[in-house]
Enzyme design. Structure first.
Site, PDB file in Angstrom:
ATOM      1  N   ASP A   1      -7.939  -3.061  13.849  1.00 42.72           N
ATOM      2  CA  ASP A   1      -9.316  -3.498  13.552  1.00 42.72           C
ATOM      3  C   ASP A   1      -9.341  -4.710  12.613  1.00 42.72           C
ATOM      4  O   ASP A   1     -10.389  -5.091  12.106  1.00 42.72           O
ATOM      5  CB  ASP A   1     -10.129  -2.347  12.942  1.00 42.72           C
ATOM      6  CG  ASP A   1      -9.478  -1.776  11.685  1.00 42.72           C
ATOM      7  OD1 ASP A   1      -8.481  -2.359  11.200  1.00 42.72           O
ATOM      8  OD2 ASP A   1      -9.973  -0.753  11.169  1.00 42.72           O
TER       9      ASP A   1
ATOM     10  N   HIS B   1      -7.770  -4.989   9.665  1.00 42.37           N
ATOM     11  CA  HIS B   1      -7.658  -4.744   8.223  1.00 42.37           C
ATOM     12  C   HIS B   1      -6.316  -5.254   7.707  1.00 42.37           C
ATOM     13  O   HIS B   1      -5.289  -5.075   8.353  1.00 42.37           O
ATOM     14  CB  HIS B   1      -7.869  -3.272   7.864  1.00 42.37           C
ATOM     15  CG  HIS B   1      -6.780  -2.349   8.287  1.00 42.37           C
ATOM     16  ND1 HIS B   1      -6.933  -1.369   9.237  1.00 42.37           N
ATOM     17  CD2 HIS B   1      -5.489  -2.231   7.864  1.00 42.37           C
ATOM     18  CE1 HIS B   1      -5.816  -0.691   9.385  1.00 42.37           C
ATOM     19  NE2 HIS B   1      -4.917  -1.200   8.565  1.00 42.37           N
TER      20      HIS B   1
ATOM     21  N   GLU C   1      -9.983  -1.722   4.811  1.00 44.93           N
ATOM     22  CA  GLU C   1     -10.666  -1.364   6.055  1.00 44.93           C
ATOM     23  C   GLU C   1     -11.928  -2.198   6.248  1.00 44.93           C
ATOM     24  O   GLU C   1     -12.417  -2.826   5.293  1.00 44.93           O
ATOM     25  CB  GLU C   1     -11.033   0.128   6.003  1.00 44.93           C
ATOM     26  CG  GLU C   1      -9.828   1.054   5.847  1.00 44.93           C
ATOM     27  CD  GLU C   1      -8.993   1.176   7.112  1.00 44.93           C
ATOM     28  OE1 GLU C   1      -9.082   0.298   7.989  1.00 44.93           O
ATOM     29  OE2 GLU C   1      -8.242   2.167   7.228  1.00 44.93           O
TER      30      GLU C   1
ATOM     31  N   ASP D   1       0.813  -1.213   0.000  1.00 48.66           N
ATOM     32  CA  ASP D   1       0.000   0.000   0.000  1.00 48.66           C
ATOM     33  C   ASP D   1       0.847   1.264   0.000  1.00 48.66           C
ATOM     34  O   ASP D   1       2.072   1.213   0.157  1.00 48.66           O
ATOM     35  CB  ASP D   1      -0.964  -0.002   1.211  1.00 48.66           C
ATOM     36  CG  ASP D   1      -0.329  -0.605   2.459  1.00 48.66           C
ATOM     37  OD1 ASP D   1       0.921  -0.602   2.547  1.00 48.66           O
ATOM     38  OD2 ASP D   1      -1.052  -1.064   3.343  1.00 48.66           O
TER      39      ASP D   1
END
Ligand SMILES: O=P(O)(O)OC[C@H]1O[C@](O)(CO)[C@@H](O)[C@@H]1O
Length: 318
Positions: A141, A143, A148, A72
């Site tokens: 979380d 991801h 996400e 990313d």
């Protein structure tokens, strides 16, 4: 899915670095048949990257025939910004390797046409024959890359809006100032990662323990995109003890017992064939450390402490 639990960050880094090394050595990459490796940014892989750099420096491993794709990149952050993933990967990894610069693939978060940039990236991955091993990191979380919660589990490389939780988590790299964290990123998709022939996810720290529990003990769910690894035929998670805090005790015991059996099989009753450990019944259960791959003793201080545990090393009584 395999879950390897190591004591702490150093042991996780050590384990994953050796694993990557063994996979590359076993593959025996050449110019015409390169090893294609997916790589994350973030703090989780830094210790692993330091060890890969050391392997390369000491001549134990070469990246000459390795092609890399990073996961990313922030949108709109200049490449030379210290927190761009471009700068990060050059600083922590690429400048220390013998990898040809044309073998390094990174998303350009400043491309004039971001959608086209994402299509180009997917096409390049396909052009080199797909990714052999995708090493990844996750957010608190759950991801994977920047996919996400709520991301499609069939997603490909694309532009993503970062969740507020991710922005807060990453503010530590931007003077603790949430307003300085880019709000958009380019990211490989969940399916881009899961298309790799093997996936290895590094998860470290108590703050990721809920995500690990969801990923391992609950079902596949787009609210915890790393859980897609459950559907992968060769999925591996390497975590430290702190990250297991939210797992059931019996889950931890179960995965530890599997690793224990794995270790004892590697040491004793199995045949080693071209770096793979084949059980008596013919199933591939791990990879050995080739005998010629002995480190320079002065380079192995931290390695010596974990000799008995590391799957990639043959047991001493051998
Ligand atoms: O390892 P850290 O510092 O928690 O960062 C994790 C972040 O890095 C990434 O792995 C990016 O490559 C993301 O999945 C995640 O947002």
């Amino acid at each position: 899915m395999r879950l390897v639990i190591r004591q702490d960050y150093d042991e996780v880094s050590d384990w994953v670095a050796h694993y990557i090394k063994e996979r590359i050595l076993q593959f025996k990459p050449t110019k015409d048949r390169p090893f294609v490796l997916g790589l994350p940014s973030g703090s989780s892989p830094v210790g692993c990257y330091q060890r890969l750099a050391k392997f390369c420096k000491s001549g134990q491993l070469s990246f000459k025939h390795v092609i890399t794709f990073s996961m990313d990149e922030y949108v709109g952050l200049p490449r030379e910004h210290s927190q761009s993933y471009y700068s990060f990967l050059w600083k922590h990894l690429y400048q220390h390797l013998d990898i040809p610069s044309e073998n390094i693939n990174m998303l350009d978060g400043n491309a004039p046409d971001l959608d086209e940039e994402c299509r180009r990236y997917e096409a390049k991955i396909a052009q080199v024959g797909g990714i052999e091993l995708f090493v990844g990191g996750i957010g608190p979380d759950g991801h994977i890359a920047f996919n996400e919660p709520g991301s499609s589990l069939t997603s490909r490389t694309r532009v993503k809006t970062l969740a507020y939780e991710t922005i807060i988590a990453n503010a530590r790299f931007f003077d603790g100032d949430v307003s300085k964290v880019p709000k958009l990123a380019l990211t490989v998709g969940v399916a881009t990662v899961m298309d790799a022939r093997e996936v290895c996810i590094i998860i470290v720290g108590a703050h990721k323990s809920v995500a690990l529990a969801k990923c391992v003990e609950e079902g596949v769910n787009h609210m915890c995109t790393v859980s897609a690894i459950q559907l992968h035929p060769k999925g591996l998670i390497v975590c430290d003890e702190d990250t297991t805090l939210e797992l059931h005790v019996k889950t931890v015991k179960y995965f530890k017992s599997i690793e224990h059996v794995h270790q004892s099989l590697i040491g004793k009753e199995n045949l080693s064939l071209q770096g793979q450990v084949i059980s008596a019944k013919g199933a591939t259960i791990g990879i050995t450390r080739p005998r010629e791959d002995q480190e320079d003793p002065k380079d192995t201080k931290e390695d010596e402490d974990h000799d008995e545990d590391r799957p990639s090393k043959k047991k001493k009584e051998d």
